[in-house]
Design a protein around this motif. Structure first.
Motif, PDB file in Angstrom:
ATOM      1  N   GLU A 447       1.047  -1.062   0.005  1.00 21.81           N
ATOM      2  CA  GLU A 447       0.295   0.005   0.076  1.00 21.81           C
ATOM      3  C   GLU A 447       0.457   1.320   0.180  1.00 21.81           C
ATOM      4  O   GLU A 447       0.005   2.313  -0.742  1.00 21.81           O
ATOM      5  N   LEU A 448       2.054   1.304   0.545  1.00 23.19           N
ATOM      6  CA  LEU A 448       2.898   2.488   0.868  1.00 23.19           C
ATOM      7  C   LEU A 448       3.289   2.683  -0.217  1.00 23.19           C
ATOM      8  O   LEU A 448       3.344   3.930  -1.058  1.00 23.19           O
ATOM      9  N   MET A 449       3.641   1.473  -1.059  1.00 22.46           N
ATOM     10  CA  MET A 449       4.761   1.589  -2.449  1.00 22.46           C
ATOM     11  C   MET A 449       3.990   1.721  -3.622  1.00 22.46           C
ATOM     12  O   MET A 449       3.979   2.880  -4.847  1.00 22.46           O
ATOM     13  N   PHE A 450       2.500   1.845  -3.057  1.00 26.24           N
ATOM     14  CA  PHE A 450       1.324   1.995  -4.548  1.00 26.24           C
ATOM     15  C   PHE A 450       0.961   3.828  -4.091  1.00 26.24           C
ATOM     16  O   PHE A 450       0.840   4.337  -5.603  1.00 26.24           O
ATOM     17  N   GLY A 451       0.548   4.600  -3.063  1.00 21.92           N
ATOM     18  CA  GLY A 451       0.145   5.320  -2.684  1.00 21.92           C
ATOM     19  C   GLY A 451       0.850   6.146  -1.804  1.00 21.92           C
ATOM     20  O   GLY A 451       0.270   7.525  -2.120  1.00 21.92           O
ATOM     21  N   VAL A 452       2.352   5.829  -2.701  1.00 22.20           N
ATOM     22  CA  VAL A 452       2.896   7.274  -1.949  1.00 22.20           C
ATOM     23  C   VAL A 452       3.183   8.583  -2.513  1.00 22.20           C
ATOM     24  O   VAL A 452       2.920  10.114  -1.656  1.00 22.20           O
ATOM     25  N   PRO A 453       2.700   8.641  -4.088  1.00 17.38           N
ATOM     26  CA  PRO A 453       3.518  10.299  -4.383  1.00 17.38           C
ATOM     27  C   PRO A 453       1.854  10.854  -4.164  1.00 17.38           C
ATOM     28  O   PRO A 453       1.995  12.069  -3.827  1.00 17.38           O
ATOM     29  N   GLU A 454       0.801  10.006  -3.920  1.00 11.83           N
ATOM     30  CA  GLU A 454      -0.723  10.827  -3.480  1.00 11.83           C
ATOM     31  C   GLU A 454      -0.257  11.323  -1.601  1.00 11.83           C
ATOM     32  O   GLU A 454      -1.424  12.060  -1.705  1.00 11.83           O
ATOM     33  N   MET A 455      -0.042  10.054  -0.833  1.00 10.96           N
ATOM     34  CA  MET A 455       0.575  10.575   0.064  1.00 10.96           C
ATOM     35  C   MET A 455       1.042  11.895   0.405  1.00 10.96           C
ATOM     36  O   MET A 455       0.646  12.861   1.205  1.00 10.96           O
TER      37      MET A 455
END
Length: 491
Positions: A447-455
């Motif tokens: 989840e972190l690797m997938f959503g890091v730009p949006e986070m």
């Protein structure tokens, strides 16, 4: 009666102090591989023995045979990594092959001699790279001259030709002004080229485009011809060499100076390298210090008991019979010349889940006198694998997220929990060794690797810092461990 004088042995040379000792080799391997002390010690001794052999007297040098090694242990415990790191330490030609890919002579596929041909190709590439570094500085100067000729061609006719006595008289009488003008033009051209050279070296002109002639390579790719004979593969290499020797078409292209510099440097380096010397040195390296790593050797051992008893599969034992003379020492023909394999070091490995080392034919067993058993990884080993090696997985993930300006941290308890989970899954399902950590960390950080730009954009990551603790690991990986029990019932 007096005994005849025995020939004096040639003096023994001492090993260079710059070479790694067995202890230092093990220390270097410890930086990347956890545990497996016995295997590291065996390969360190084998590597040091090669140096010792190269320094003994000539009378005994050819008599000392390498002690080939067979490593036995489950997958993912470091068998391949030990051999790969060893070759880097030795700066020796190294090739890794899968035993299951070879077929007996008479069957369609690759014959065992192709591993030596691959080793020679790798050695030639290695020596060519070393020689390229030696001439790169000289090649760079030649490239600068060629770039200057494209950007600012020398003015034609400025070179002062040799004159006869009559011509000298004419010059004295009336052509003095013409000569002076030519000398002036020559001086202006020289100064302009000097200024252009300074701009080239400073990199200010790297983005400027120029038009130059380049050789267009034909359709690439390796040509392979498969047939019932092992030599068919070699015929494919010969055919490709013939095609590469044909004149290449030249075409004009527009390139930036930075791109043109790389192309021209490759051309100049190739001109400066003596390929005959490269091939001679490469063949010597293969014969004196080549290493062949044969993986999955248990797949060509025919099990003699249980459901996998001997059957009509004659190719397995046939591959062993074909492998025997290569390991024993024979002459193999390659496109660069004949290579003797007497002093090539062979390291074999296999899990031996179904077959046993004793299922190999006795002659081949005798050619691998050193047997090392690698142990299965424990929970403590997994913890050390995650924290100690230079290329540890946690360090890799941390480096990848640094490119997104994220500081990733794991608490010690979290790392312990990851190691505990990996050990538990390996025990309850299939033991795949350290490769289990890839699965565990991929699930944990998905989840972190997938959503890091949006986070980052919505500010949900405070201070660009992410801390993984033990509770998060249990929450994320609890389902993975539970699902493992059900996965064996799902096709």
């Amino acid at each position: 009666m007096t005994q005849p004088d025995e020939p004096q042995a040639s003096p023994v040379k001492l090993i260079d102090k710059e070479q790694f000792t067995p202890t230092q080799i093990v220390e270097q391997l410890d930086k990347y591989i956890i545990g497996q002390k016995d295997a590291k010690k065996s390969v360190a001794i084998a590597l040091r023995n090669r140096l010792r052999r190269q320094n003994v007297s000539e009378e005994l040098r050819d008599e000392i045979m390498p002690n080939n090694i067979i490593m036995i242990g489950p997958t993912g415990v470091g068998k391949t990594e030990i051999a790969r790191r060893l070759a880097k330490l030795a700066r020796a030609p190294f090739v890794k092959v899968e035993a299951s890919k070879f077929t007996e002579v008479g069957y369609v596929g690759r014959d065992v001699e192709s591993m030596i041909r691959d080793l020679v190709e790798q050695s030639v590439a290695m020596v060519r790279s070393e020689k390229s570094e030696e001439v790169r500085e000289k090649a760079a100067l030649l490239v600068e001259e060629r770039l200057l000729d494209i950007l600012l061609p020398p003015v034609s006719g400025l070179e002062e030709p040799e004159r006869s006595g009559e011509e000298e008289a004419m010059v004295v009488s009336g052509d003095a002004e013409v000569v002076e003008e030519k000398n002036l033009e020559r001086e202006v051209n020289r100064k302009s080229r000097q200024k252009m050279l300074e701009r080239l070296r400073s990199g200010r002109m790297d983005d400027r485009q120029i038009e130059m002639e380049t050789t267009s390579d034909g359709p690439g790719g390796m040509m392979q011809i498969f047939g019932p004979l092992g030599q068919m593969e070699e015929i494919g290499g010969i055919m490709q060499d013939l095609m590469s020797g044909m004149p290449k078409k030249k075409k004009k292209r527009r390139l930036t100076i930075a791109e043109a510099r790389k192309l021209l440097e490759q051309e100049e380096v190739q001109k400066l390298i003596d390929m005959d010397a490269v091939v001679k040195e490469a063949l010597r390296k293969v014969e004196e210090s080549g290493i062949v790593f044969i993986d999955e050797i248990d797949k060509i051992a025919a099990p003699t008991t249980g459901a996998g008893g001997k059957g009509p599969d004659v190719s397995r034992e046939g591959v062993q019979r074909d492998l025997l003379p290569i390991v024993e020492g024979s002459a193999v023909s390659t496109k660069y010349g004949v290579v003797k394999t007497d002093h090539v070091l062979f390291i074999a490995s296999g899990a031996f889940h179904v077959a046993r080392p004793s299922d190999l034919i006795p002659e081949l067993q005798g050619r691998f006198p050193i047997r090392v058993e690698l142990k299965s990884l424990t929970e403590e080993d997994f913890y050390l694998i995650l924290t100690q090696p230079r290329n540890a997985l946690i360090k890799q993930y941390r480096a990848m997220l640094e490119t997104e300006q994220i500081d990733l941290e794991f608490t010690d308890e979290a790392i312990r929990e990851i190691a505990r989970t990996a050990a538990k899954v390996n025990e309850t399902v299939e033991n795949i060794g350290a490769r289990r950590l890839h699965t565990i960390l991929t699930n944990l950080l998905e989840e972190l690797m997938f959503g890091v730009p949006e986070m980052l954009s919505d500010g949900s990551i405070a201070d660009n810092r992410v801390v993984i603790d033990a509770d998060q690991v249990r929450e994320k990986l609890g389902k993975v461990v539970a699902d493992r029990d059900l996965s064996q019932y799902i096709l």
